[in-house]
Design a protein around this motif. Structure first.
Motif, PDB file in Angstrom:
ATOM      1  N   ALA A 109       0.831  -1.217   0.000  1.00 28.29           N
ATOM      2  CA  ALA A 109       0.000   0.000   0.000  1.00 28.29           C
ATOM      3  C   ALA A 109       0.862   1.263   0.000  1.00 28.29           C
ATOM      4  O   ALA A 109       0.480   2.270  -0.609  1.00 28.29           O
ATOM      5  CB  ALA A 109      -0.945  -0.008   1.202  1.00 28.29           C
ATOM      6  N   ASP A 165      -3.135   8.973  -1.536  1.00 22.80           N
ATOM      7  CA  ASP A 165      -3.564   8.276  -0.329  1.00 22.80           C
ATOM      8  C   ASP A 165      -4.926   7.599  -0.453  1.00 22.80           C
ATOM      9  O   ASP A 165      -5.275   6.768   0.387  1.00 22.80           O
ATOM     10  CB  ASP A 165      -3.572   9.243   0.866  1.00 22.80           C
ATOM     11  CG  ASP A 165      -2.170   9.450   1.433  1.00 22.80           C
ATOM     12  OD1 ASP A 165      -1.333   8.543   1.244  1.00 22.80           O
ATOM     13  OD2 ASP A 165      -1.921  10.509   2.035  1.00 22.80           O
ATOM     14  N   HIS A 193      -5.506   3.779   0.065  1.00 28.66           N
ATOM     15  CA  HIS A 193      -5.679   3.124   1.366  1.00 28.66           C
ATOM     16  C   HIS A 193      -7.147   2.798   1.636  1.00 28.66           C
ATOM     17  O   HIS A 193      -7.465   1.916   2.420  1.00 28.66           O
ATOM     18  CB  HIS A 193      -5.138   4.003   2.490  1.00 28.66           C
ATOM     19  CG  HIS A 193      -3.646   4.179   2.453  1.00 28.66           C
ATOM     20  ND1 HIS A 193      -2.776   3.133   2.636  1.00 28.66           N
ATOM     21  CD2 HIS A 193      -2.881   5.278   2.223  1.00 28.66           C
ATOM     22  CE1 HIS A 193      -1.524   3.580   2.542  1.00 28.66           C
ATOM     23  NE2 HIS A 193      -1.565   4.871   2.281  1.00 28.66           N
TER      24      HIS A 193
END
Ligand code: THG
Length: 367
Positions: A159, A168, A171
Motif C-alpha cells: 500500500a 492516499d 488506502h
C-alpha cells in the motif's frame, strides 16, 4: 535443461523485456503466454513477499471483456454465483462451471459499467466458452480479449508503494474493489487484489505499449521499501490455501470439492450454466474434499509436475495435487484432494516418485 521454442502463438507480456532485464530466469505458460516464475533468488523472493513488497508480471491473467445490451445477463448465465447486488467498481471471485457442474475457471469478475465486465481469468479458454454460450442463447454481447495486463504489487508494504504513485485514496480501496487512474499518461485500473494473502494491489495496465514505463514507475516508487521482482509464489499461496485452477483441480472437480461452495447460489434459476448439475451434486453429496496435508519428512520438496497418490493402507483415497517446502512451517505441505470418508487428523501415506512418506491431514489454510 532445455530451451523453450517461442513463436507468435506463445505470446509475450508487455513487461517481458523488463522482467528479462531484471533477471527472470524461469518461465511457465498460462493462457498461451509466458509468465516469469523466478529471478534466481527463491528464498529472498519469498521473504520479500512476507515481510516487504514484491512486484509481479501477471499479465497472463487475461481480461475477457464482455459488453453490450445482454452483457450482464451473459455474465450471470456463465456464473453460478448470484450477481444481483454487483456494483460498478467492484470485483468478485466467481467459479465458472460447465453443464456438468465441473469447475472450468475461477476468475475475478470486475464490473466496469452496467453493461461492461472483465473476466480476469485463470488458465483456460473462456473467450471461446463465453462466445459459444452467448451465441447458443441468442444473447447480444461483444466478447473480446482486451488489451489489459495486470501488474501485481504484493506484500505488507504494497500500500505504501501504490499510495506513493497514485495518492492516499488507495488506502481506502476495499478488498477486490478498483478505480480508474492515470500515471504519466498511462491508463490503469487500480484494484485491491492479488494471488497472495499478504495484502496488495493489482494495476491493470490498459495500454500494452507502456509496460516498461509502468514497471519502472513502480520500481522507482518502491525503492524506499526495497521492492524487488517476484511472481505468484507457490510456497506462500499453498500456505495461504489459495486454489490454482488446473493445478489443484482435474476434469471432474466441482466447486464444493475445493472450498468454493460458498460462491455457489443453488437458488439461481435453471438458465444458469451448470446450476442443475450443481444442485444434483449438492443433494447427493460430493465425493472428495480439499484439505491440507503435512508430511513427516524434512527433506524439502522439489517442485513436482504430477499429482501424488494418497493412500491409507493399500487403498488409494485421493491425491496430493501440489506440494511445497513451507519456509515458515519448515515442513513439506500440500493440498490433498481426498475422499470425504477422510478428515482432519487422519494419517495417510503420500506416494512420492522416490519414496512413500507419512503425513497427516489438516485444515486449510495452513497459515
Ligand atoms: N488476480 C486477477 N486475476 C486472476 C487472479 C488473480 N486470474 C487468475 C487467478 N488469479 C484466478 N483465481 C483466483 C483464486 C483465488 C483468488 C483470486 C483469484 C483469491 N481468493 C481469496 C481466497 O480464496 O482467500 C479471496 C476470495 C474471496 O473471499 O472472495 O483472492 O489473483 N486479477
Amino acid at each position: 535443461m532445455f530451451e523453450l521454442t517461442t513463436s507468435a502463438r506463445l505470446r509475450r507480456s508487455p513487461y517481458f523485456a523488463t522482467t528479462v532485464a531484471e533477471g527472470a530466469n524461469s518461465f511457465t505458460t498460462y493462457n498461451h503466454m509466458l509468465m516469469p516464475t523466478g529471478y534466481g533468488h527463491a528464498e529472498a523472493e519469498y521473504w520479500r513477499l512476507i515481510n516487504g513488497v514484491s512486484m509481479w508480471d501477471v499479465s497472463v491473467e487475461r481480461q475477457i471483456e464482455i459488453s453490450g445490451p445482454d452483457a450482464a445477463r451473459l455474465v450471470q448465465v456463465l456464473s453460478p454465483r448470484k450477481l444481483d447486488r454487483f456494483v460498478v467498481g467492484q470485483g468478485k471471485y466467481v467459479p465458472l462451471c460447465n453443464h456438468a457442474g465441473t469447475l472450468i475457471n475461477d476468475p475475478i469478475i470486475l464490473k466496469l459499467g452496467d453493461d461492461r465486465f472483465w473476466l480476469s481469468i485463470a488458465d483456460s479458454s473462456i473467450l471461446f466458452w463465453a462466445r459459444a454460450i452467448a451465441a447458443e442463447r441468442g444473447l447480444q454481447a461483444n466478447i473480446v480479449e482486451a488489451d489489459v495486463s495486470p501488474l501485481a504489487i504484493q506484500g505488507p508494504l504494497a500500500a505504501n508503494v501504490v499510495a506513493a504513485i497514485f495518492g492516499d485514496w488507495v488506502h481506502d480501496l476495499k478488498y477486490f474493489w478498483f478505480r480508474n487512474a492515470e500515471i504519466e499518461g498511462i491508463p490503469v485500473m487500480v484494484a485491491r487484489s492479488g494471488w497472495s494473502k499478504q495484502g496488495g494491489f493489482e494495476l491493470y495496465l490498459m495500454d500494452g505499449n507502456r509496460g516498461a514505463d509502468l514497471w519502472n514507475i513502480v520500481r522507482e516508487a518502491g525503492r524506499p521499501f526495497d521492492i524487488g521482482p517476484g511472481n505468484p509464489n507457490a510456497c506462500e499461496r499453498i500456505e495461504s490455501g489459495l486454489l490454482s485452477w488446473g493445478g489443484d483441480t482435474d476434469d471432474a472437480t466441482n466447486p464444493f470439492e475445493v472450498r468454493l461452495g460458498s460462491f455457489v447460489d443453488l437458488d439461481l434459476d435453471d438458465s444458469i450454466v451448470g446450476i442443475k448439475a450443481l444442485r444434483a451434486i449438492h443433494t447427493e453429496g460430493h465425493r472428495r474434499h480439499q484439505l491440507g496435508v503435512v508430511l513427516k519428512d524434512d527433506a524439502p520438496f522439489e517442485t513436482h509436475s504430477v499429482w501424488y497418490s494418497i493412500m491409507v493402507g493399500d487403498q488409494k483415497v485421493g491425491d496430493m495435487t501440489n506440494g511445497v517446502w513451507s519456509r515458515r512451517m519448515e515442513r513439506n505441505i500440500g493440498f490433498a484432494l481426498v475422499s470425504r470418508l477422510l478428515d482432519v487428523g487422519d494419517d495417510v501415506t503420500i506416494m512420492r516418485e522416490d519414496q512413500a512418506v507419512q503425513g497427516t491431514l489438516v485444515d486449510l489454510p495452513f497459515l
